[in-house]
Each structure stands twice: as structure tokens, then as C-alpha cells.
Design a protein around this motif. Structure first.
Motif, PDB file in Angstrom:
ATOM      1  N   MET A  48     -18.449 -20.942  -9.432  1.00 25.25           N
ATOM      2  CA  MET A  48     -18.101 -19.534  -9.558  1.00 25.25           C
ATOM      3  C   MET A  48     -19.292 -18.778 -10.134  1.00 25.25           C
ATOM      4  O   MET A  48     -19.931 -19.241 -11.086  1.00 25.25           O
ATOM      5  CB  MET A  48     -16.895 -19.357 -10.474  1.00 25.25           C
ATOM      6  N   ARG A  49     -19.596 -17.633  -9.539  1.00 23.48           N
ATOM      7  CA  ARG A  49     -20.657 -16.770 -10.054  1.00 23.48           C
ATOM      8  C   ARG A  49     -20.129 -15.344 -10.134  1.00 23.48           C
ATOM      9  O   ARG A  49     -19.423 -14.893  -9.235  1.00 23.48           O
ATOM     10  CB  ARG A  49     -21.892 -16.833  -9.159  1.00 23.48           C
ATOM     11  N   ARG A  50     -20.527 -14.662 -11.228  1.00 23.86           N
ATOM     12  CA  ARG A  50     -20.030 -13.293 -11.418  1.00 23.86           C
ATOM     13  C   ARG A  50     -21.008 -12.527 -12.302  1.00 23.86           C
ATOM     14  O   ARG A  50     -21.584 -13.102 -13.233  1.00 23.86           O
ATOM     15  CB  ARG A  50     -18.653 -13.345 -12.070  1.00 23.86           C
ATOM     16  N   VAL A  51     -21.194 -11.248 -12.007  1.00 26.27           N
ATOM     17  CA  VAL A  51     -22.079 -10.391 -12.784  1.00 26.27           C
ATOM     18  C   VAL A  51     -21.365  -9.072 -13.062  1.00 26.27           C
ATOM     19  O   VAL A  51     -20.777  -8.478 -12.151  1.00 26.27           O
ATOM     20  CB  VAL A  51     -23.405 -10.096 -12.054  1.00 26.27           C
ATOM     21  N   GLU A  52     -21.413  -8.640 -14.320  1.00 23.19           N
ATOM     22  CA  GLU A  52     -20.886  -7.332 -14.693  1.00 23.19           C
ATOM     23  C   GLU A  52     -21.861  -6.675 -15.668  1.00 23.19           C
ATOM     24  O   GLU A  52     -22.626  -7.356 -16.355  1.00 23.19           O
ATOM     25  CB  GLU A  52     -19.500  -7.436 -15.338  1.00 23.19           C
ATOM     26  N   HIS A  53     -21.818  -5.357 -15.730  1.00 23.29           N
ATOM     27  CA  HIS A  53     -22.657  -4.601 -16.662  1.00 23.29           C
ATOM     28  C   HIS A  53     -21.822  -4.288 -17.901  1.00 23.29           C
ATOM     29  O   HIS A  53     -20.845  -3.542 -17.826  1.00 23.29           O
ATOM     30  CB  HIS A  53     -23.136  -3.306 -16.000  1.00 23.29           C
ATOM     31  N   VAL A  54     -22.194  -4.878 -19.018  1.00 26.92           N
ATOM     32  CA  VAL A  54     -21.462  -4.716 -20.275  1.00 26.92           C
ATOM     33  C   VAL A  54     -22.473  -4.534 -21.404  1.00 26.92           C
ATOM     34  O   VAL A  54     -23.548  -5.127 -21.395  1.00 26.92           O
ATOM     35  CB  VAL A  54     -20.579  -5.950 -20.574  1.00 26.92           C
ATOM     36  N   MET A  55     -22.143  -3.710 -22.379  1.00 24.73           N
ATOM     37  CA  MET A  55     -22.996  -3.499 -23.548  1.00 24.73           C
ATOM     38  C   MET A  55     -24.369  -2.927 -23.182  1.00 24.73           C
ATOM     39  O   MET A  55     -25.331  -3.081 -23.937  1.00 24.73           O
ATOM     40  CB  MET A  55     -23.178  -4.799 -24.343  1.00 24.73           C
ATOM     41  N   GLY A  56     -24.485  -2.336 -22.021  1.00 21.08           N
ATOM     42  CA  GLY A  56     -25.744  -1.735 -21.628  1.00 21.08           C
ATOM     43  C   GLY A  56     -26.705  -2.655 -20.916  1.00 21.08           C
ATOM     44  O   GLY A  56     -27.856  -2.271 -20.683  1.00 21.08           O
ATOM     45  N   PHE A  57     -26.260  -3.867 -20.546  1.00 19.37           N
ATOM     46  CA  PHE A  57     -27.139  -4.789 -19.824  1.00 19.37           C
ATOM     47  C   PHE A  57     -26.280  -5.675 -18.907  1.00 19.37           C
ATOM     48  O   PHE A  57     -25.061  -5.798 -19.092  1.00 19.37           O
ATOM     49  CB  PHE A  57     -27.956  -5.657 -20.791  1.00 19.37           C
ATOM     50  N   PRO A  58     -26.909  -6.304 -17.903  1.00 20.42           N
ATOM     51  CA  PRO A  58     -26.152  -7.179 -17.014  1.00 20.42           C
ATOM     52  C   PRO A  58     -25.794  -8.491 -17.699  1.00 20.42           C
ATOM     53  O   PRO A  58     -26.626  -9.077 -18.398  1.00 20.42           O
ATOM     54  CB  PRO A  58     -27.096  -7.407 -15.836  1.00 20.42           C
ATOM     55  N   VAL A  59     -24.565  -8.921 -17.493  1.00 16.58           N
ATOM     56  CA  VAL A  59     -24.115 -10.226 -17.988  1.00 16.58           C
ATOM     57  C   VAL A  59     -23.716 -11.051 -16.776  1.00 16.58           C
ATOM     58  O   VAL A  59     -22.846 -10.635 -15.999  1.00 16.58           O
ATOM     59  CB  VAL A  59     -22.923 -10.091 -18.954  1.00 16.58           C
ATOM     60  N   SER A  60     -24.359 -12.198 -16.605  1.00 12.58           N
ATOM     61  CA  SER A  60     -24.055 -13.051 -15.462  1.00 12.58           C
ATOM     62  C   SER A  60     -23.435 -14.352 -15.939  1.00 12.58           C
ATOM     63  O   SER A  60     -23.832 -14.912 -16.965  1.00 12.58           O
ATOM     64  CB  SER A  60     -25.313 -13.334 -14.637  1.00 12.58           C
ATOM     65  N   LEU A  61     -22.472 -14.813 -15.178  1.00 13.45           N
ATOM     66  CA  LEU A  61     -21.771 -16.064 -15.489  1.00 13.45           C
ATOM     67  C   LEU A  61     -21.837 -16.990 -14.280  1.00 13.45           C
ATOM     68  O   LEU A  61     -21.545 -16.574 -13.154  1.00 13.45           O
ATOM     69  CB  LEU A  61     -20.302 -15.788 -15.836  1.00 13.45           C
ATOM     70  N   ARG A  62     -22.232 -18.215 -14.529  1.00 12.19           N
ATOM     71  CA  ARG A  62     -22.179 -19.260 -13.500  1.00 12.19           C
ATOM     72  C   ARG A  62     -21.424 -20.446 -14.074  1.00 12.19           C
ATOM     73  O   ARG A  62     -21.767 -20.956 -15.147  1.00 12.19           O
ATOM     74  CB  ARG A  62     -23.578 -19.687 -13.076  1.00 12.19           C
ATOM     75  N   VAL A  63     -20.389 -20.871 -13.371  1.00 10.42           N
ATOM     76  CA  VAL A  63     -19.611 -22.045 -13.770  1.00 10.42           C
ATOM     77  C   VAL A  63     -19.635 -23.026 -12.610  1.00 10.42           C
ATOM     78  O   VAL A  63     -19.240 -22.680 -11.491  1.00 10.42           O
ATOM     79  CB  VAL A  63     -18.150 -21.679 -14.125  1.00 10.42           C
ATOM     80  N   ASP A  64     -20.104 -24.237 -12.864  1.00 12.75           N
ATOM     81  CA  ASP A  64     -20.238 -25.232 -11.801  1.00 12.75           C
ATOM     82  C   ASP A  64     -19.074 -26.206 -11.739  1.00 12.75           C
ATOM     83  O   ASP A  64     -19.067 -27.106 -10.904  1.00 12.75           O
ATOM     84  CB  ASP A  64     -21.544 -26.014 -11.982  1.00 12.75           C
ATOM     85  N   ASP A  65     -18.078 -26.066 -12.606  1.00 14.41           N
ATOM     86  CA  ASP A  65     -16.912 -26.954 -12.571  1.00 14.41           C
ATOM     87  C   ASP A  65     -16.044 -26.627 -11.362  1.00 14.41           C
ATOM     88  O   ASP A  65     -15.754 -25.457 -11.068  1.00 14.41           O
ATOM     89  CB  ASP A  65     -16.088 -26.787 -13.855  1.00 14.41           C
ATOM     90  N   GLU A  66     -15.605 -27.651 -10.668  1.00  9.92           N
ATOM     91  CA  GLU A  66     -14.741 -27.461  -9.507  1.00  9.92           C
ATOM     92  C   GLU A  66     -13.393 -26.874  -9.914  1.00  9.92           C
ATOM     93  O   GLU A  66     -12.803 -27.261 -10.918  1.00  9.92           O
ATOM     94  CB  GLU A  66     -14.501 -28.808  -8.793  1.00  9.92           C
ATOM     95  N   GLY A  67     -12.922 -25.910  -9.125  1.00  7.90           N
ATOM     96  CA  GLY A  67     -11.588 -25.360  -9.316  1.00  7.90           C
ATOM     97  C   GLY A  67     -11.406 -24.564 -10.584  1.00  7.90           C
ATOM     98  O   GLY A  67     -10.276 -24.431 -11.083  1.00  7.90           O
ATOM     99  N   PHE A  68     -12.496 -24.018 -11.124  1.00  2.00           N
ATOM    100  CA  PHE A  68     -12.371 -23.266 -12.376  1.00  2.00           C
ATOM    101  C   PHE A  68     -11.591 -21.977 -12.128  1.00  2.00           C
ATOM    102  O   PHE A  68     -11.807 -21.271 -11.136  1.00  2.00           O
ATOM    103  CB  PHE A  68     -13.743 -22.946 -12.944  1.00  2.00           C
ATOM    104  N   ASP A  69     -10.680 -21.659 -13.036  1.00  3.52           N
ATOM    105  CA  ASP A  69      -9.781 -20.519 -12.893  1.00  3.52           C
ATOM    106  C   ASP A  69     -10.520 -19.201 -13.121  1.00  3.52           C
ATOM    107  O   ASP A  69     -11.061 -18.949 -14.195  1.00  3.52           O
ATOM    108  CB  ASP A  69      -8.639 -20.665 -13.909  1.00  3.52           C
ATOM    109  N   ASP A  70     -10.525 -18.335 -12.096  1.00  6.56           N
ATOM    110  CA  ASP A  70     -11.216 -17.051 -12.203  1.00  6.56           C
ATOM    111  C   ASP A  70     -10.646 -16.149 -13.291  1.00  6.56           C
ATOM    112  O   ASP A  70     -11.346 -15.258 -13.798  1.00  6.56           O
ATOM    113  CB  ASP A  70     -11.162 -16.294 -10.868  1.00  6.56           C
ATOM    114  N   THR A  71      -9.382 -16.368 -13.656  1.00  7.18           N
ATOM    115  CA  THR A  71      -8.798 -15.500 -14.678  1.00  7.18           C
ATOM    116  C   THR A  71      -9.460 -15.692 -16.038  1.00  7.18           C
ATOM    117  O   THR A  71      -9.418 -14.805 -16.888  1.00  7.18           O
ATOM    118  CB  THR A  71      -7.279 -15.749 -14.814  1.00  7.18           C
TER     119      THR A  71
END
Length: 239
Positions: free
Chosen positions: A1-24
Motif C-alpha cells: 500500500m502506498r499513500r501520500v497526503e499533505h499534512v502540517m505543511g509538507f507531504p507525508v508518504s506512507l508505504r506498507v509492504d505487508d500483504e493485505g494491510f487494512d487501508d482503514t
């Protein structure tokens, strides 16, 4: 799973390599970061920090999170002899140097509690990761398109304080003037709370900062001084 959002005035990116990780869980992570920004930003007039600074929130009524943040700020103020200070004369209370790392580390702990074992959470260039190896580049302080180091990170965090993005924005609280002894200071530590705060506090100390940061338990350091000398602790984790 990969996701990027703009928070606190800068981009925050998340990468999770675990299979079936819950997007919630990612939803909860970014919701927490937005909450931390709303509560602790000195740039929001209705935040807890701004209300405390104006005297509208009595110190005795601050919640445990804000109390923890302010205690951390005081710890680093004392440890640096006042070079790191979030209550500079003539300026508003500004704990951002602690809030960023502290809140993102909380987010990483949320991921771990939900079962994430291999992830990388990058908040504007400051990174907390687990289940590596991960390779984290450190920007060259004089050349935006180049790296001056690559960090080999397995479980832990890396943060850099520098002058290249925001100019001379870090102030030496002992003098009230910008800290100019270093071009950049990168700290690797077990948590991003430590890495980010130590990097900023060490930068505020100027030329004494790398030695001070290296003496902090669990910290490894890579620094470039104003005269472009490179200082590196023996344990700094390069590939």
C-alpha cells in the motif's frame, strides 16, 4: 500500500509492504496527523498551543499530550543550555520542532499496533521505518539534486535539520540570532521523536551541535559545517 497526503505543511508518504494491510489504518494515521496539526500548530489561532500562549488555556488544564510535548521541549532546552528554546522573546510559543517528530512517531506506533511489520513513513524528508532494510537519502546542503549520504535503516528513524529549505529559521535561544554554524545535521535514532528533536536542538547549538547530538544515547550523526567539513560518527549507518 502506498499513500501520500499533505499534512502540517509538507507531504507525508506512507508505504506498507505487508500483504493485505487494512487501508482503514492509513485513514486513522492521517486523521491523527491532521488532529495533531489542529491541536498543536502555533499558526492556528484556535489550537491548544495558541490558546495556551495567549493565556486562554490555563497551564493546569493542558491535556496529557500537550503536557508531554512541552515537557520534551523543556528537556531539550535544559540539555542545550537554552540554545533550543520554543519560547523565544517576542515570538509566539512554537513547539513545532518537537511536535513533528513526536506526532509522526505516534503514527508509526499506530501502524505497528495494527500489525504493520514492514513500512516506511516519510514526513517531509524525516523518516521512521520498520522491517528494513530501507535506504534513505540525505540531501546535499549545497546541491538540491544531489545526495551527501545514504542511510541504511532497518528499524528506527532519521531526521535532518538544515538551512537549505527555509533559510536561517533555527534560532539559537542563547543569543536570539539564527544558528549558522552548520549547513545540515542529520540524526539517526530509535524513534523520530528523538531524531527530529535532537537534530533541531543540535543545529541550534551550532558548531558544538554534532558533538552534543552524538553524545545522546542511541544517536548517530552526520553533519556538514558552515565551512563545508563533514563530520560523521563511526556508527552512522551507511550501506
Amino acid at each position: 500500500m502506498r499513500r501520500v497526503e499533505h499534512v502540517m505543511g509538507f507531504p507525508v508518504s506512507l508505504r506498507v509492504d505487508d500483504e493485505g494491510f487494512d487501508d482503514t489504518v492509513a485513514d486513522a494515521l492521517f486523521a491523527w496527523l491532521r488532529e495533531a496539526d489542529a491541536r498543536f500548530s502555533p499558526f492556528r489561532e484556535d489550537s491548544e498551543v495558541s490558546r495556551l500562549d495567549r493565556g486562554e488555556l490555563p497551564p493546569a488544564r493542558t491535556g496529557p499530550d500537550l503536557t508531554e510535548v512541552l515537557d520534551l521541549c523543556e528537556r531539550y532546552r535544559t540539555a542545550t543550555g537554552g540554545a533550543f528554546d520554543v519560547r523565544l522573546p517576542g515570538r509566539r510559543l512554537d513547539p513545532c520542532a518537537v511536535v513533528k517528530g513526536w506526532s509522526v512517531q505516534r503514527g508509526a506506533e499506530l501502524l505497528e499496533a495494527a500489525g504493520a511489520r514492514r513500512f516506511c513513513l516519510n514526513a517531509g524528508g524525516d523518516v521512521v521505518a520498520a522491517g528494513g532494510p530501507w535506504r534513505v537519502g540525505v540531501r546535499h546542503p549545497g546541491h538540491a539534486g544531489r545526495l551527501c549520504a545514504v542511510v541504511h535503516l532497518t528499524d528506527g528513524a532519521v531526521a535532518t535539520s538544515a538551512r537549505y529549505e527555509r533559510g536561517d529559521h533555527i534560532v539559537d535561544g542563547r543569543t536570539g540570532r539564527p544558528a549558522t554554524g552548520l549547513l545540515s545535521l542529520t540524526v539517526v535514532a530509535p524513534t523520530l521523536t528523538e531524531a527530529d528533536a535532537v537534530a533541531t536542538a543540535g543545529f541550534a547549538l551550532g558548531r558544538d551541535g554534532p558533538e552534543w547530538a552524538a553524545a545522546r544515547p542511541g544517536c548517530e550523526v552526520f553533519a556538514v559545517t558552515a565551512d563545508r567539513r563533514v563530520l560523521r560518527t563511526p556508527g552512522f549507518p551507511t550501506p
